[in-house]
Design a protein around this motif. Structure first.
Motif, PDB file in Angstrom:
ATOM      1  N   GLY A 246     -77.772 124.996  50.559  1.00 25.25           N
ATOM      2  CA  GLY A 246     -76.961 123.496  50.875  1.00 25.25           C
ATOM      3  C   GLY A 246     -76.286 123.572  52.662  1.00 25.25           C
ATOM      4  O   GLY A 246     -75.902 123.510  52.878  1.00 25.25           O
TER       5      GLY A 246
ATOM      6  N   GLU B 250     -66.294 112.165  53.930  1.00 27.17           N
ATOM      7  CA  GLU B 250     -66.007 113.451  53.390  1.00 27.17           C
ATOM      8  C   GLU B 250     -65.642 112.849  52.001  1.00 27.17           C
ATOM      9  O   GLU B 250     -64.592 112.533  52.125  1.00 27.17           O
ATOM     10  CB  GLU B 250     -64.791 114.590  53.960  1.00 27.17           C
TER      11      GLU B 250
ATOM     12  N   VAL C  45     -76.004 117.631  51.700  1.00 28.05           N
ATOM     13  CA  VAL C  45     -76.234 118.771  51.899  1.00 28.05           C
ATOM     14  C   VAL C  45     -77.793 118.966  50.961  1.00 28.05           C
ATOM     15  O   VAL C  45     -78.452 118.271  49.807  1.00 28.05           O
ATOM     16  CB  VAL C  45     -75.044 119.051  50.614  1.00 28.05           C
TER      17      VAL C  45
ATOM     18  N   VAL D  42     -74.881 112.528  49.294  1.00 20.72           N
ATOM     19  CA  VAL D  42     -74.387 113.602  49.505  1.00 20.72           C
ATOM     20  C   VAL D  42     -75.690 114.398  50.758  1.00 20.72           C
ATOM     21  O   VAL D  42     -76.291 114.796  50.296  1.00 20.72           O
ATOM     22  CB  VAL D  42     -73.831 114.900  48.770  1.00 20.72           C
TER      23      VAL D  42
ATOM     24  N   ARG E 194     -64.345 115.157  48.301  1.00 14.36           N
ATOM     25  CA  ARG E 194     -64.758 116.407  47.864  1.00 14.36           C
ATOM     26  C   ARG E 194     -65.474 117.662  48.529  1.00 14.36           C
ATOM     27  O   ARG E 194     -66.300 118.943  48.359  1.00 14.36           O
ATOM     28  CB  ARG E 194     -65.216 116.816  46.298  1.00 14.36           C
TER      29      ARG E 194
ATOM     30  N   SER F 140     -77.281 121.275  56.133  1.00 16.08           N
ATOM     31  CA  SER F 140     -76.714 120.142  56.202  1.00 16.08           C
ATOM     32  C   SER F 140     -78.061 119.388  57.438  1.00 16.08           C
ATOM     33  O   SER F 140     -78.330 119.720  58.365  1.00 16.08           O
ATOM     34  CB  SER F 140     -75.748 120.021  56.667  1.00 16.08           C
TER      35      SER F 140
ATOM     36  N   LYS G 184     -67.710 117.450  50.920  1.00 11.51           N
ATOM     37  CA  LYS G 184     -68.851 117.202  51.317  1.00 11.51           C
ATOM     38  C   LYS G 184     -69.010 116.265  52.340  1.00 11.51           C
ATOM     39  O   LYS G 184     -68.230 115.195  52.157  1.00 11.51           O
ATOM     40  CB  LYS G 184     -69.359 117.655  49.806  1.00 11.51           C
TER      41      LYS G 184
END
Ligand code: FES
Length: 197
Positions: free
Chosen positions: A128, A66, A123, A121, A68, A130, A70
């Protein structure tokens, strides 16, 4: 403690997460990775860089960190996975990562500093969600030209194992590559590539 494996035929993916991240079907590995992180949890939550030891990450394994708030996927790609990425060139919207969305060192076919290690990342760049890791043998679900990658179940965007979005997907751009750098052969810092504050 549990493991999550995705059947790949010849070899299983072992998806391991050192922390449960919101929206990610995270698993805690029975063989914990040796992960050192700094600085404090509070500073980390505020967006400070994190140091990650990838020395225990074997080919085909993915670790989730993880950063920030995210999930950041760290995937050790096998030679077969890299071959799959090369085959995907005609399927993805921005094969050479020319859209100016990532650090210079990710403007290449594998979108990474070293070809084997992907840092992405996790995302979806559409809205947004996953995306989920789908192995190369998921052709029945993903199509006969599928060479492994990530699938976003929200609206069907597909990404390859370099995080390159497939043509025609609702997601407009490739998965984000965060700033990162190596501080040794098996240690990376996410959130600081020497060019960001
Ligand atoms: S949020 Fe991933 S496809 Fe829409």
């Amino acid at each position: 403690m549990s493991e999550q494996k995705v059947d790949t035929g010849k070899r299983d993916f072992l998806v391991a997460a050192t922390s449960v991240v919101g929206g990610v079907a995270a698993a805690v590995t029975a063989t914990p990775f040796v992960t050192s992180m700094f600085p404090s949890e509070r500073a980390k939550a505020a967006g400070a860089p994190i140091e990650v030891d990838v020395s225990k990450l074997a080919p085909g394994e993915m670790q989730i960190q993880e950063w920030r708030g995210k999930p950041v996927w760290i995937l050790r790609r096998t030679p077969e996975m890299l071959e799959g990425i090369a085959k995907d060139a005609g399927l993805v919207a921005d094969p050479k990562s020319e859209v100016p969305q990532q650090p210079d060192y990710a403007k290449n076919e594998t979108r990474s500093i070293k070809p084997d290690l992907a840092v992405l990342v996790g995302v979806c760049t559409h809205l947004g969600c996953s995306p989920q890791l789908k192995a190369a043998d998921a052709k029945a679900d993903m199509g006969m030209d599928w060479n492994g990658g990530f699938y976003c179940p929200c609206h069907g965007s597909k990404y390859d194992l370099a995080g390159r979005v497939y043509k025609g997907a609702p997601a407009p751009i490739n998965l984000v590559v965060p700033p990162y750098k190596y501080v040794g052969d098996a240690k990376i810092i996410i959130g600081d590539d020497g060019k960001v504050a």
